[in-house]
Design a protein around this motif. Structure first.
Motif, short mmCIF file in Angstrom:
data_model
loop_
_atom_site.label_atom_id
_atom_site.label_comp_id
_atom_site.label_asym_id
_atom_site.label_seq_id
_atom_site.Cartn_x
_atom_site.Cartn_y
_atom_site.Cartn_z
N UNK A 29 0.87 -1.18 0.00
CA UNK A 29 0.00 0.00 0.00
C UNK A 29 0.90 1.23 0.00
N UNK A 30 0.82 2.02 -1.06
CA UNK A 30 1.60 3.26 -1.11
C UNK A 30 0.68 4.44 -0.84
N UNK A 31 1.22 5.38 -0.06
CA UNK A 31 0.45 6.56 0.35
C UNK A 31 1.25 7.82 0.10
N UNK A 32 0.59 8.82 -0.41
CA UNK A 32 1.19 10.16 -0.47
C UNK A 32 0.08 11.15 -0.77
N UNK A 58 -1.09 12.48 5.89
CA UNK A 58 -0.56 12.19 7.22
C UNK A 58 -1.54 12.54 8.33
N UNK A 59 -2.68 13.09 7.98
CA UNK A 59 -3.68 13.39 9.01
C UNK A 59 -4.33 12.09 9.48
N UNK A 64 -6.92 6.94 8.63
CA UNK A 64 -8.04 6.06 8.98
C UNK A 64 -8.67 5.49 7.71
N UNK A 65 -8.91 6.36 6.75
CA UNK A 65 -9.51 5.92 5.48
C UNK A 65 -8.60 4.94 4.75
N UNK A 111 7.07 15.19 12.29
CA UNK A 111 6.73 14.48 13.51
C UNK A 111 5.23 14.20 13.67
N UNK A 112 4.36 15.15 13.37
CA UNK A 112 2.93 14.91 13.65
C UNK A 112 2.41 13.73 12.81
#
Lengths: 240, 240, 240, 240
Positions: A29-32, A58-59, A64-65, A111-112
């Motif tokens: 799973x790639x995320x950006x 990154x939120x 969650x989604x 960091x967040x």
């Protein structure tokens, strides 16, 4: 059993190289922020039934989604690798010309988001049986940088974020190591070469993204009696 | 010429002790969220014409107002000491029970406000002539903690903020040292004793705030050929 | 009660400046290979009844004699300060052209003599009552260098010795701090200016030995609730 | 072309495990004070034509003989791996009861022999062509310990030696990295399990020597765009 690696910060450079390397053993799973639209730019040859892309800034909400999508798409899979590879925004310069906004932007990705990503993936790890070979329930690798160790003069909006990321990895390693979760901070010291098909020349002293990816794979394969929490990765001719 | 020290994070403990100690040579501006209302709690015996209090939550807006107040109140003064002493919110505990909000709260006081405070005070320093004795144009001291060096398991919402603060001090020291600004990161390692009139007993192994204040004064008095950027401050019987 | 400070590595530069500074409150025993013959070169104006010089190469035998001399000369005195200030032999260069002997020479002054000196002086400290002001029974300061933290390419015969010295100071601080002995490692980062009467010009960016001495005095005067174990000392315009 | 790995400090634990692991690709020269007599205790199943044992106490003389033996035994071979794995003598305890001799013993194995070993093996590396896969001319791995980073109270005779070893690895990495020599400091943090046939029980939280050996092999296989200079190796349930 399908094993899944989740890679956040999956651009055409290091992120893509890591995705490619882990796709030998894992679904990915790639995320950006720009995915899934930018997926073609990653140039992955992972079979489509083992590749998933989703948007995340990154939120917590976006993560969650993304994890819900993953669970729906590949039910009963084992999520056992996470790679936090988001870049900071490169904003060096004289301190008095830097802005609070530049600092805040880097704290988000530095960091967040790393904190949020960890909160989403670690519960998946803890639910796993230990891997038969390594005895790990999961491996979480954070890409760091030299400015995680040393605050250079022009880096007042960047070094704080990378120091902070390093701190998080130590807290996580100390809390979750005994629970079977391997947490790594990889200090990349040097320029990363552009992707080979980018048309840009690769300088001799640059880090090949594929070699970072191989190092990350070695870290995932470490057995739990001999885990690394922090290592530097640097081209042989880098001055440091 | 009136010399002014600005102390942000001026509660009844360390902040008050620092204000008291510097008032021998300096007029004092104390800042915190609860000031000026809470001024009586600081128990300062500084003469009223040398003491000023204002509200600041570390935001740029509040700091702008505070420095404007200072300039109006004490025109033609020399602002040559700044102490960043705000506390983090103490929120230790298991990572999966921590919240993004707790992290964000600590990033505000840990790094964002420190960044803002530095942007407001350093231009005042740069406008000064070098001090005749020390050759410094100004001294900026940040109170740090052991968790600036080591991310312990329960401190995932706190250590990142304190690592980040340390990074900022390094960037500032490297950029502004050659320009005559002395930037210090003081790592306080141990519990700080409650104020003596607090009714709480002072444990033998606690740090006396007045001794921190004396150390800060020694740092301000260092001559520019022999400046300290980082030091630890620890009770003799602290285990570390 | 006569207080005595013992300074080993007392040449015309930093050692002499430290001796001079401490002579306001202490009688001084200076030790080096070339003392007492080279005493005139130190240019001390300490009254002769408060100054003693003896030969020591850092060996146990020479230290034993020196402390016996001290006890005979100033019976019933309180030895409460020790400064370990011996220089390494400066022998940078390509590793394959360095010799085991160069390494061994630096290990002698870097660590073995420091170990010996500590074994001789700490028992004197432990026999003292705590100082009424600071609550220390004694203070032991080791002069270190940046190469105690970073092994640079040309320093293969020097950095190991200075790393080793730093390790010793940590062990001693952890063992003897709770017993009232203050152990400090001072990292001198920069060139130390030549003595003013040396005829050599003092470069603007060099450390003034007198400022190192003042820092050492401040460290001795720290109260035991707020001790420093390690600090850096660096000219304002040093690049680091 | 015969590739040779030289392992010094080859006892029945980690040294033997490393020898065993590298014997898949390399001929092995094992060195220790008790070899070649103690060779049977190592329990290696390396074919005898690929295994050589010699005595060395880490002195230049003994190392000179060992490398001459190697060159005579396996002429025209490529020496491209060195592992410095000698143990310190475990001598913790109160500082005032430690002896200069204990310190000296540890300095010998901690740093002097490491210096000598490096001087003997690096010229062999420099004479090699770069490896076709990794681009390294040779890899030199030093086994370190947590006490290379932190001088604990009881370790005044040990920590200095291990700090010193770490310093050497940094100097060597900085000088020889650009020349194609990969120098690594591996910080082993935790107890190493006894060999399985030792009759002693293996505690759950101990490091398996074979896993250290695999890590060392991974380090040798790192490509030169992405080398690690320092990493920690620790069991998952070690507290740190």
């Amino acid at each position: 059993m399908r094993r899944v690696a989740v890679i956040i910060g999956a651009g055409p450079g290091t992120g893509a190289a890591i995705a490619q390397r882990f796709s030998a053993t894992h679904s990915i799973l790639v995320l950006s922020r720009s995915l899934p639209g930018s997926l073609p730019k990653l140039n992955l040859d992972t079979p489509s039934d083992r590749l998933l892309a989703a948007t995340s800034d990154g939120s917590n909400e976006s993560l969650k989604k993304a994890f819900e999508l993953l669970s729906a798409h590949w039910p009963n899979s084992t999520i056992d690798v996470g790679v936090y590879n988001t870049n900071f925004s490169f904003s060096p310069g004289p301190f008095l010309e830097r802005t609070e906004d530049q600092l805040r932007t880097n704290l988000e990705s530095g960091i967040v988001s790393a904190f949020n990503f960890s909160q989403h993936i670690i519960p998946h790890f803890l639910a796993n049986e230990p891997n038969e070979t390594t005895r790990a329930r999961g491996t979480l690798i954070f890409t760091g940088a030299t400015m995680a160790l040393r605050g250079g003069a022009p880096f007042s909006t960047m070094a704080p974020a990378m120091f902070a990321r390093r701190a998080l990895t130590q807290s996580l390693a100390r809390e979750f190591g005994p629970k079977g979760v391997h947490v790594v901070h990889a200090i990349i010291d040097g320029k990363i070469a552009p992707p080979k098909d980018s048309g840009r020349e690769m300088p001799s002293e640059a880090i090949d993204s594929n070699d970072i990816a191989q190092n990350y794979l070695d870290l995932v394969n470490q057995r739990a009696t001999a885990w690394t929490q922090e290592l530097d990765i640097r081209p042989s001719d880098e001055s440091w």
